[in-house]
Design an enzyme around this catalytic site. Structure first.
Site, PDB file in Angstrom:
ATOM      1  N   ILE A  24      -4.799  -7.530  -5.645  1.00  0.00           N
ATOM      2  CA  ILE A  24      -5.353  -6.340  -4.995  1.00  0.00           C
ATOM      3  C   ILE A  24      -6.169  -5.507  -5.982  1.00  0.00           C
ATOM      4  O   ILE A  24      -7.289  -5.088  -5.684  1.00  0.00           O
ATOM      5  CB  ILE A  24      -4.233  -5.490  -4.374  1.00  0.00           C
TER       6      ILE A  24
ATOM      7  N   ASP B  41      -3.087  -3.661 -17.666  1.00  0.00           N
ATOM      8  CA  ASP B  41      -2.340  -4.781 -17.095  1.00  0.00           C
ATOM      9  C   ASP B  41      -1.762  -5.606 -18.243  1.00  0.00           C
ATOM     10  O   ASP B  41      -2.366  -5.686 -19.314  1.00  0.00           O
ATOM     11  CB  ASP B  41      -3.243  -5.659 -16.219  1.00  0.00           C
TER      12      ASP B  41
ATOM     13  N   PRO C  87       3.477  -3.984  -8.342  1.00  0.00           N
ATOM     14  CA  PRO C  87       4.705  -4.042  -7.541  1.00  0.00           C
ATOM     15  C   PRO C  87       5.744  -3.087  -8.120  1.00  0.00           C
ATOM     16  O   PRO C  87       5.632  -2.633  -9.267  1.00  0.00           O
ATOM     17  CB  PRO C  87       5.152  -5.505  -7.701  1.00  0.00           C
TER      18      PRO C  87
ATOM     19  N   ASN D  36       8.725  -0.341 -13.907  1.00  0.00           N
ATOM     20  CA  ASN D  36       7.737   0.678 -13.535  1.00  0.00           C
ATOM     21  C   ASN D  36       8.213   1.642 -12.444  1.00  0.00           C
ATOM     22  O   ASN D  36       7.406   2.363 -11.868  1.00  0.00           O
ATOM     23  CB  ASN D  36       6.396   0.041 -13.148  1.00  0.00           C
TER      24      ASN D  36
ATOM     25  N   THR E  99      -1.393   2.858  -3.177  1.00  0.00           N
ATOM     26  CA  THR E  99      -1.209   1.962  -2.029  1.00  0.00           C
ATOM     27  C   THR E  99      -0.231   0.846  -2.398  1.00  0.00           C
ATOM     28  O   THR E  99      -0.221  -0.215  -1.772  1.00  0.00           O
ATOM     29  CB  THR E  99      -2.552   1.356  -1.578  1.00  0.00           C
ATOM     30  N   SER E 100       0.599   1.091  -3.408  1.00  0.00           N
ATOM     31  CA  SER E 100       1.571   0.092  -3.864  1.00  0.00           C
ATOM     32  C   SER E 100       2.941   0.367  -3.264  1.00  0.00           C
ATOM     33  O   SER E 100       3.240  -0.059  -2.166  1.00  0.00           O
ATOM     34  CB  SER E 100       1.616   0.082  -5.396  1.00  0.00           C
ATOM     35  N   ARG E 101       3.774   1.117  -3.980  1.00  0.00           N
ATOM     36  CA  ARG E 101       5.089   1.504  -3.498  1.00  0.00           C
ATOM     37  C   ARG E 101       5.339   2.950  -3.899  1.00  0.00           C
ATOM     38  O   ARG E 101       4.955   3.390  -4.983  1.00  0.00           O
ATOM     39  CB  ARG E 101       6.188   0.594  -4.076  1.00  0.00           C
TER      40      ARG E 101
ATOM     41  N   ASP F 167      -0.553   5.828   0.692  1.00  0.00           N
ATOM     42  CA  ASP F 167      -0.173   5.147   1.926  1.00  0.00           C
ATOM     43  C   ASP F 167       1.335   4.886   1.947  1.00  0.00           C
ATOM     44  O   ASP F 167       1.843   4.292   2.881  1.00  0.00           O
ATOM     45  CB  ASP F 167      -0.943   3.819   2.039  1.00  0.00           C
TER      46      ASP F 167
ATOM     47  N   GLU G 175      10.801   6.180   2.401  1.00  0.00           N
ATOM     48  CA  GLU G 175      10.239   5.892   3.725  1.00  0.00           C
ATOM     49  C   GLU G 175      11.303   5.556   4.765  1.00  0.00           C
ATOM     50  O   GLU G 175      11.113   5.795   5.952  1.00  0.00           O
ATOM     51  CB  GLU G 175       9.262   4.715   3.631  1.00  0.00           C
TER      52      GLU G 175
ATOM     53  N   HIS H 191       1.783   4.033   5.783  1.00  0.00           N
ATOM     54  CA  HIS H 191       1.977   2.642   5.357  1.00  0.00           C
ATOM     55  C   HIS H 191       1.208   1.692   6.274  1.00  0.00           C
ATOM     56  O   HIS H 191       1.755   0.729   6.816  1.00  0.00           O
ATOM     57  CB  HIS H 191       3.458   2.276   5.353  1.00  0.00           C
TER      58      HIS H 191
END
Length: 335
Positions: free
Chosen positions: A154, A173, A206, A211, A232-234, A258, A263, A295
């Site tokens: 992504i 990364d 992720p 993280n 837009t990950s978690r 998102d 949640e 989401h």
């Protein structure tokens, strides 16, 4: 194979039915998987779950005792399932990692554009016949420095989108992508440097032990006062309580997300009549410089088709004794 699909939404059932083979007996339930609904698996040897389902240790124990042996996730993320426990029991577990990286990256870009150009506010105003431009000022993306945290499936697409706008790209990364360096002039750097130098920061990693709360008070303090953070990950990659404090102090330009760290029980449901009790989420939504979507980044026609297809391909592999490319093993680190 008998499959019970948990958290089945009306919009996704037609895609799943289209992808299902005749030899599968499939039942759909709108209920999310948890300790109470696990009893529904009686008579089924396979289940499909979504990101809001609870596949913790105690739930997995119940599933195993009731005869479930296969679990296929209709999501790329898998932080909601205790992988190591699942493997110890003997479950076969797989996710859908490649359903549509473009859908997520494009949604991240959409959040940024909508926030920057005040599209939500502008739309609300013109619907009341207010055509003034006050309060609608944005800025050019061209020439801005965008920090991409995670350049996998992504994140690499987000890099290309932002490069197309003429942005300077910084990235962080564990495994630098040499193609991105060559094609998009990406500069890889340590996370702290990325936080200090970026006008816009987008998360594409992720949720793991390492993280969890990666973006905390320390990292937020490094960011520019007018920086925009996109997630837009978690949700739990960002420490929401510490983010709220920074927003209260007006030390961040905006937060576009998102996802939310808590949640469960809130997202994927309509609370418009009764409201919500989560005070932290209420506070987050009270800020004019916060843009939150429910989401929905994965919700494109192409993505839904691929999710349904992969869901049944995973089951096909196991039933036929073939290697499942999406199977998750002991080496998978999850939170």
């Amino acid at each position: 194979m008998k499959l019970l699909v948990y958290s089945a939404k009306e919009y996704e059932i037609p895609y799943l039915k289209s992808a299902a083979k005749k030899e599968f007996k499939v039942t759909y339930t709108k209920d999310a998987l948890d300790t109470h609904t696990a009893i529904q698996v009686v008579g089924y040897n396979a289940i499909s779950i979504f990101s809001g389902d609870d596949a913790s240790l105690v739930v997995l124990e119940k599933l195993w005792e009731l005869g479930v042996r296969y679990i296929t996730l209709r999501s790329a993320g898998y932080n909601n399932i205790h992988i190591k426990a699942a493997k110890r029991f003997g479950f076969k577990v797989a996710n859908t990692p490649d359903y549509s990286p473009h859908a997520i990256a494009e949604h991240a870009a959409a959040l940024l554009l909508a926030f920057n150009r005040k599209l939500i506010l502008a739309d609300a105003q013109v619907h009341t016949y207010n055509f003034l431009q006050e309060g609608l000022m944005g800025f050019n993306l061209h020439g801005k420095t965008v920090g991409i945290i995670g350049t996998g499936r992504i994140g690499s697409i987000m890099v290309k989108i932002m490069h197309g706008f003429g942005c300077k790209i910084l990235a962080c990364d564990l495994k630098p992508d040499m193609d991105l360096i060559e094609l998009c002039d990406v500069t890889y750097c340590p996370l702290d440097e990325l936080c200090r130098k970026s006008d816009i920061i987008s998360l594409h990693i992720p949720l793991t032990y390492e993280n969890h709360y990666l973006i905390n008070a320390e990292k937020l303090a490094l960011m520019k006062q007018n920086a925009i953070l996109i997630n837009t990950s978690r949700g739990a990659i960002v420490h929401t309580k510490e983010l709220i404090k920074v927003l209260e102090e007006e030390n961040l330009g905006g937060y576009c997300t998102d996802v939310y760290e808590k949640e469960k029980g809130i997202f994927f449901k309509d609370h418009s009549d009764d409201g919500i009790k989560d005070g932290q989420l209420k506070r987050l939504l009270s800020f004019s410089n916060v843009l939150l979507t429910p989401h929905q980044a994965f919700m494109t026609d192409e993505a839904m088709r691929n999710i349904a297809k992969t869901t049944f391909e995973n089951l096909d592999c196991w039933e036929e004794g073939r290697k499942c490319e999406n199977e998750l093993g002991y080496e998978t680190l999850i939170f």
